[in-house]
Write an enzyme that holds these catalytic residues in place. Structure first.
Site, PDB file in Angstrom:
ATOM      1  N   CYS A 164       0.796  -1.227   0.000  1.00  0.00           N
ATOM      2  CA  CYS A 164       0.000   0.000   0.000  1.00  0.00           C
ATOM      3  C   CYS A 164       0.831   1.281   0.000  1.00  0.00           C
ATOM      4  O   CYS A 164       0.274   2.380  -0.078  1.00  0.00           O
ATOM      5  CB  CYS A 164      -0.923   0.002   1.215  1.00  0.00           C
ATOM      6  SG  CYS A 164      -1.848  -1.518   1.401  1.00  0.00           S
ATOM      7  N   HIS A 296      -3.210   7.772   6.355  1.00  0.00           N
ATOM      8  CA  HIS A 296      -3.359   6.446   5.744  1.00  0.00           C
ATOM      9  C   HIS A 296      -4.770   5.943   6.023  1.00  0.00           C
ATOM     10  O   HIS A 296      -5.435   5.435   5.123  1.00  0.00           O
ATOM     11  CB  HIS A 296      -2.299   5.490   6.290  1.00  0.00           C
ATOM     12  CG  HIS A 296      -2.275   4.172   5.606  1.00  0.00           C
ATOM     13  ND1 HIS A 296      -2.119   4.037   4.251  1.00  0.00           N
ATOM     14  CD2 HIS A 296      -2.426   2.907   6.093  1.00  0.00           C
ATOM     15  CE1 HIS A 296      -2.144   2.755   3.924  1.00  0.00           C
ATOM     16  NE2 HIS A 296      -2.333   2.049   5.027  1.00  0.00           N
ATOM     17  N   GLU A 307      -1.909   4.988  13.865  1.00  0.00           N
ATOM     18  CA  GLU A 307      -1.533   6.215  13.165  1.00  0.00           C
ATOM     19  C   GLU A 307      -1.698   7.443  14.057  1.00  0.00           C
ATOM     20  O   GLU A 307      -0.846   8.341  14.060  1.00  0.00           O
ATOM     21  CB  GLU A 307      -2.366   6.366  11.896  1.00  0.00           C
ATOM     22  CG  GLU A 307      -1.912   7.515  11.018  1.00  0.00           C
ATOM     23  CD  GLU A 307      -2.511   7.466   9.618  1.00  0.00           C
ATOM     24  OE1 GLU A 307      -2.047   8.249   8.761  1.00  0.00           O
ATOM     25  OE2 GLU A 307      -3.431   6.652   9.368  1.00  0.00           O
ATOM     26  N   LYS A 328      -9.769   7.796   1.987  1.00  0.00           N
ATOM     27  CA  LYS A 328     -10.161   6.410   1.693  1.00  0.00           C
ATOM     28  C   LYS A 328     -11.621   6.171   2.039  1.00  0.00           C
ATOM     29  O   LYS A 328     -12.243   5.235   1.524  1.00  0.00           O
ATOM     30  CB  LYS A 328      -9.288   5.422   2.467  1.00  0.00           C
ATOM     31  CG  LYS A 328      -7.862   5.276   1.948  1.00  0.00           C
ATOM     32  CD  LYS A 328      -7.118   4.201   2.723  1.00  0.00           C
ATOM     33  CE  LYS A 328      -5.691   3.992   2.208  1.00  0.00           C
ATOM     34  NZ  LYS A 328      -4.788   5.098   2.577  1.00  0.00           N
ATOM     35  N   HIS A 333      -9.633   2.009  -0.521  1.00  0.00           N
ATOM     36  CA  HIS A 333      -8.197   1.739  -0.407  1.00  0.00           C
ATOM     37  C   HIS A 333      -7.743   1.094  -1.710  1.00  0.00           C
ATOM     38  O   HIS A 333      -7.960  -0.095  -1.947  1.00  0.00           O
ATOM     39  CB  HIS A 333      -7.936   0.813   0.777  1.00  0.00           C
ATOM     40  CG  HIS A 333      -6.486   0.682   1.135  1.00  0.00           C
ATOM     41  ND1 HIS A 333      -5.467   1.096   0.300  1.00  0.00           N
ATOM     42  CD2 HIS A 333      -5.862   0.177   2.242  1.00  0.00           C
ATOM     43  CE1 HIS A 333      -4.302   0.863   0.864  1.00  0.00           C
ATOM     44  NE2 HIS A 333      -4.514   0.304   2.040  1.00  0.00           N
ATOM     45  N   PHE A 392       1.395  -3.159   4.481  1.00  0.00           N
ATOM     46  CA  PHE A 392       1.703  -4.494   4.958  1.00  0.00           C
ATOM     47  C   PHE A 392       3.191  -4.765   4.725  1.00  0.00           C
ATOM     48  O   PHE A 392       3.781  -4.314   3.752  1.00  0.00           O
ATOM     49  CB  PHE A 392       0.890  -5.526   4.182  1.00  0.00           C
ATOM     50  CG  PHE A 392      -0.456  -5.842   4.777  1.00  0.00           C
ATOM     51  CD1 PHE A 392      -0.959  -5.131   5.848  1.00  0.00           C
ATOM     52  CD2 PHE A 392      -1.233  -6.873   4.252  1.00  0.00           C
ATOM     53  CE1 PHE A 392      -2.193  -5.422   6.395  1.00  0.00           C
ATOM     54  CE2 PHE A 392      -2.475  -7.189   4.786  1.00  0.00           C
ATOM     55  CZ  PHE A 392      -2.961  -6.459   5.858  1.00  0.00           C
TER      56      PHE A 392
END
Length: 405
Positions: A164, A296, A307, A328, A333, A392
């Site tokens: 991502c 994010h 976050e 998002k 996403h 990830f």
């Protein structure tokens, strides 16, 4: 080595929020969500039914039929976005500029649709031979290669795949190449089209996708919503942009990255902190300079408080004055394209003086207790902004932008 200031002179985007920058920005400022029931596959085979899909997309509206045969959907999105970015940058190509321009793209899964179709033909339909263009359609660098071919660009062209964070890594590398004189111009961003049944079943198995919608930072959030699309930006030295009198959308001033070295799927606040600090250091900014963060913000139980914790650690008491939002919540996403779509959102927010909201917000979460611009866009003249991507594998990439006067 001499450093150049680097500005963005072209932007292009296609997503669930629109087929171009104008449509995309209108949806963002109005807080409109592009999340709806999936049409690409039979959703009765999935635990979830909603995604952020580019609706009613017909590649023949953009490409000749022969060209479509070479292009997986993800590469189509990348090339469409690049066309818009190059067009509104008003570039007059010369042989020298073509040789001094770089292309850096990001993609998490590449030609997933074509790969899935190939497996169906091979294993389900018992076909002995696959489509002869399967390899060039599947390869993750296809978007970069087709951009190079279409515009006759001879400089470095490559693709990064860091889940991502792919697009943020791509834009950051392109920024550094232009800043240090390795390239006279760069086209950078990402594209993704992950809506094949096999890939969606893999997301089903990981149980990270929401059963209804994406509501980042909200107490009752249930997970992420997958999206698709592409976004590209044109970067060039400030002096070159001023010399040719082109419109400047924003300045890119810093890039930072880090690795958690912790866990393949569980995010770590210390890793995110390192990337944010690295971006600030690269931009020669203090935390107090930042007014907005495009977070994010995936809407998962693990990511959002992580976050917020990272932001509080880096910004201290200034965190209370920050505005942040997760777009998002509207465009989903988009994995390897997420950072590029969010970079365009951040650039447009700075240019227009309007901060996009976190849509679908219902109730505050004590673990996410910062100003997340719930549900309604806000007028605010912010000078500096960050755009976060945390992937990830614990791979983090953060971009820093400055409003252009």
């Amino acid at each position: 080595m001499e450093k150049h200031r680097v500005v963005i002179t072209g932007i292009g985007v296609i997503s669930a929020l629109g087929r171009n920058c104008s449509e995309f920005w209108q949806s963002l400022r109005e807080g409109c969500s592009g999340i709806r029931p999936i049409k690409a596959v039979d959703r009765t085979q999935l635990r979830f039914s909603n995604v952020a899909e580019v609706c009613n997309f017909n590649p023949l509206d953009y490409f000749e039929e022969k060209q479509v045969g070479f292009l997986d959907r993800f590469a189509q999105f990348g090339l469409i976005a690049a066309r818009e970015a190059v067009d509104n940058a008003g570039i007059e190509w010369t042989q020298d500029l073509r040789e001094r321009t770089s292309i850096v793209t990001g993609s998490c899964v590449g030609g997933q649709t074509s790969e899935d179709q190939g497996f169906v033909e091979l294993y389900c339909n018992q076909r002995k031979n696959l489509h002869p263009l399967t390899v060039p359609r599947v390869m993750a660098n296809a978007a970069a290669s087709h951009i190079s071919i279409e515009f006759g660009i001879y400089g470095p062209a490559f693709t990064l795949s860091t889940a991502c964070s792919s697009a943020n890594h791509a834009i950051g590398q392109a920024f550094w190449m232009v800043r240090h004189g390795m390239s006279e111009m760069a086209i950078a961003g990402g594209s993704e089209a992950p809506f094949s049944l096999g890939h969606l079943k893999a997301w089903d198995a990981i149980r990270a996708v929401s059963s209804d919608t994406c509501r980042p930072f909200s107490k009752d959030r249930r997970g992420m919503i997958l999206g698709e699309g592409g976004a590209m930006i044109v970067l060039e030295p400030l002096e070159a942009a001023l010399a040719r009198g082109t419109h400047i959308y924003a300045e890119i001033v810093g890039f930072g990255m880090s690795s958690d070295a912790h866990h393949i799927t569980q995010p770590l606040a210390e890793g995110a902190q390192r990337a944010i600090k690295a971006a600030l250091q690269d931009a020669e900014l203090q935390p107090t300079h930042i007014g907005y963060i495009n977070a994010h913000g995936t809407g998962t139980l693990a990511n959002d408080p992580m976050e917020i914790s990272a932001i509080r650690s880096v910004f201290g008491t200034h965190a209370e004055q920050l505005a942040l939002s997760s777009t998002k919540s509207m465009h989903g996403h988009a994995l390897g394209a997420a950072g590029a779509i969010e970079a365009v959102a951040t650039i447009l927010a700075l240019e227009h003086g309007i901060l996009p909201p976190t849509a679908n917000f219902t109730e505050p979460d004590p673990q996410c207790d910062l100003d997340v611009i719930p549900n309604k866009a806000r007028e605010s003249q912010v000078e500096y902004a960050l755009s976060n991507s945390f992937a990830f594998g614990g791979l983090n990439a953060v971009l820093a932008f400055r409003r252009w006067e």
